[in-house]
Design a protein around this motif. Structure first.
Motif, PDB file in Angstrom:
ATOM      1  N   ARG A 129       0.850  -1.186   0.000  1.00  0.00           N
ATOM      2  CA  ARG A 129       0.000   0.000   0.000  1.00  0.00           C
ATOM      3  C   ARG A 129       0.885   1.234   0.000  1.00  0.00           C
ATOM      4  O   ARG A 129       1.930   1.264   0.659  1.00  0.00           O
ATOM      5  N   LEU A 145       0.682   5.729   0.048  1.00  0.00           N
ATOM      6  CA  LEU A 145      -0.094   6.957   0.176  1.00  0.00           C
ATOM      7  C   LEU A 145       0.681   8.092  -0.478  1.00  0.00           C
ATOM      8  O   LEU A 145       1.854   8.335  -0.148  1.00  0.00           O
ATOM      9  N   LYS A 146       0.040   8.783  -1.401  1.00  0.00           N
ATOM     10  CA  LYS A 146       0.673   9.879  -2.120  1.00  0.00           C
ATOM     11  C   LYS A 146      -0.346  10.981  -2.367  1.00  0.00           C
ATOM     12  O   LYS A 146      -1.405  10.725  -2.948  1.00  0.00           O
ATOM     13  N   TYR A 159      -3.966  10.164  -1.441  1.00  0.00           N
ATOM     14  CA  TYR A 159      -4.676   9.072  -2.095  1.00  0.00           C
ATOM     15  C   TYR A 159      -3.884   7.775  -1.948  1.00  0.00           C
ATOM     16  O   TYR A 159      -2.653   7.792  -1.921  1.00  0.00           O
ATOM     17  N   TRP A 160      -4.633   6.679  -1.891  1.00  0.00           N
ATOM     18  CA  TRP A 160      -4.022   5.372  -1.702  1.00  0.00           C
ATOM     19  C   TRP A 160      -3.859   4.644  -3.029  1.00  0.00           C
ATOM     20  O   TRP A 160      -4.675   4.775  -3.939  1.00  0.00           O
ATOM     21  N   GLY A 161      -2.799   3.836  -3.081  1.00  0.00           N
ATOM     22  CA  GLY A 161      -2.609   2.914  -4.185  1.00  0.00           C
ATOM     23  C   GLY A 161      -2.262   1.552  -3.614  1.00  0.00           C
ATOM     24  O   GLY A 161      -1.707   1.444  -2.515  1.00  0.00           O
ATOM     25  N   ALA A 183      -1.675   5.568  -6.805  1.00  0.00           N
ATOM     26  CA  ALA A 183      -2.020   6.698  -5.946  1.00  0.00           C
ATOM     27  C   ALA A 183      -1.865   8.028  -6.688  1.00  0.00           C
ATOM     28  O   ALA A 183      -2.707   8.931  -6.550  1.00  0.00           O
ATOM     29  N   SER A 206      -4.840   8.603  -8.928  1.00  0.00           N
ATOM     30  CA  SER A 206      -6.024   9.050  -8.185  1.00  0.00           C
ATOM     31  C   SER A 206      -5.871  10.492  -7.718  1.00  0.00           C
ATOM     32  O   SER A 206      -6.860  11.229  -7.593  1.00  0.00           O
ATOM     33  N   TYR A 235     -14.034   4.086  -2.641  1.00  0.00           N
ATOM     34  CA  TYR A 235     -12.846   3.492  -3.243  1.00  0.00           C
ATOM     35  C   TYR A 235     -13.165   2.192  -3.978  1.00  0.00           C
ATOM     36  O   TYR A 235     -12.402   1.758  -4.836  1.00  0.00           O
TER      37      TYR A 235
END
Length: 297
Positions: free
Chosen positions: A62, A64-65, A68-70, A93, A96, A280
């Motif tokens: 996972r 976070l950027k 937003y999550w990827g 991320a 998104s 999501y």
């Protein structure tokens, strides 16, 4: 573990996890974590088949950027593969984040590191497969020889073992490992005519074999042979119960805790998952009527 189970070097796990974390950080993630799981299962069922030593590997990253999550996952434990997954999670991320920017506060928590193992007495995977099969066969033969009108129930006699290694590492420096064991079984007898087409027989299951975080000691502590007289008495009592026709109508139903938990999980529980309520999963599992989630919760 047993001779059929490949060992895993903790140092290799840590190196693999840190490689993914470093790759996600270098790709621009403000936070990332990696989870590796290795699941080993064994199942012995004389009524169906023997399925010893099955193994499944999984790794998920996972990232976070920009709020937003990827996420990216794979069934391969490989140093190049975890780098690819980390880059893929960050890229997802970033894609998104092309919409409205936002801030995500993960809170302040102490960095956790350590290991935990289910406190089993005997690792079931250290017991040879031959010994497990002999254990089940001895029960079936013992039940068949007990007395006339009592037979073992191979279709309802089984043993199942699960050992799962779980690894977690984060960009904050956490590194945790868990080894989780699950064991369950079913050993039964048939009292009365063994023909499945005959409704006059009674099937009874031994006690002490429900799913639990235990090892091979579950079957040893169950003392199956000592239970047989009580199981036969219970079967005789069931055979003696008078039958009555089915009554149609409306009735009150009493649920136990596990059944109620399942109902809540499949209704309110699913709807209140924050990632589903936040949208999501709109193109996957769907959305939720609990939206906006913060207002509803």
């Amino acid at each position: 573990g047993g001779p059929s189970c490949r060992s895993v070097d903790p140092a290799d796990l840590q190196a693999l996890a840190h490689r993914a974390i470093d790759a996600a950080r270098d790709a621009g993630a403000t936070y990332a974590d990696i989870r590796l799981t290795r699941t080993e299962t064994q199942r012995f069922s004389f009524g169906t088949s023997l399925n010893p030593d099955q193994e499944e590997l999984a790794v998920g990253v996972r990232a976070l950027k920009d709020g937003y999550w990827g996420f990216s996952a794979s069934p391969y434990w490989d140093s190049d593969e975890v780098v690819r997954l980390a880059h893929g999670a960050v890229d997802q991320a970033k894609s998104s984040a092309l919409s409205t920017p936002r801030a995500v506060d993960l809170g302040q928590y102490p960095v956790a590191s350590g290991s935990w193992i289910t406190p089993v007495q005997i690792d079931p995977f250290s017991i040879p497969i031959e010994e497990k099969i002999d254990f089940m066969r001895s029960w079936l033969e013992f039940a068949d020889q007990y007395r006339s009108g009592v037979e073992s129930d191979p279709s309802n006699s089984a043993m199942s073992f699960k050992r799962q290694l779980r690894v977690l590492a984060t960009t904050e420096g956490a590194f945790c490992t868990q080894m989780v064991y699950e064991t369950e079984g079913s050993f039964g007898i048939v009292v009365g005519p063994a023909d499945w087409r005959n409704s006059g027989n009674a099937r009874v299951q031994a006690k002490g074999l429900r799913l639990a975080g235990k090892g091979w000691e579950m079957f040893l502590n169950a003392k199956l042979r000592d239970q047989l007289p009580q199981l036969v008495d219970a079967g005789d009592a069931l055979q003696g119960l008078p039958s009555k026709p089915v009554e149609f109508g409306r009735f009150d139903v009493v649920f136990n805790g596990a059944t109620m938990a399942s109902i809540v999980d499949c209704t309110i529980g699913t709807a209140s998952e924050i990632d589903r309520a936040s949208g999501y999963y709109a193109n996957d599992g769907g959305t939720s009527y609990l939206a906006p989630p913060l207002g509803m919760i």
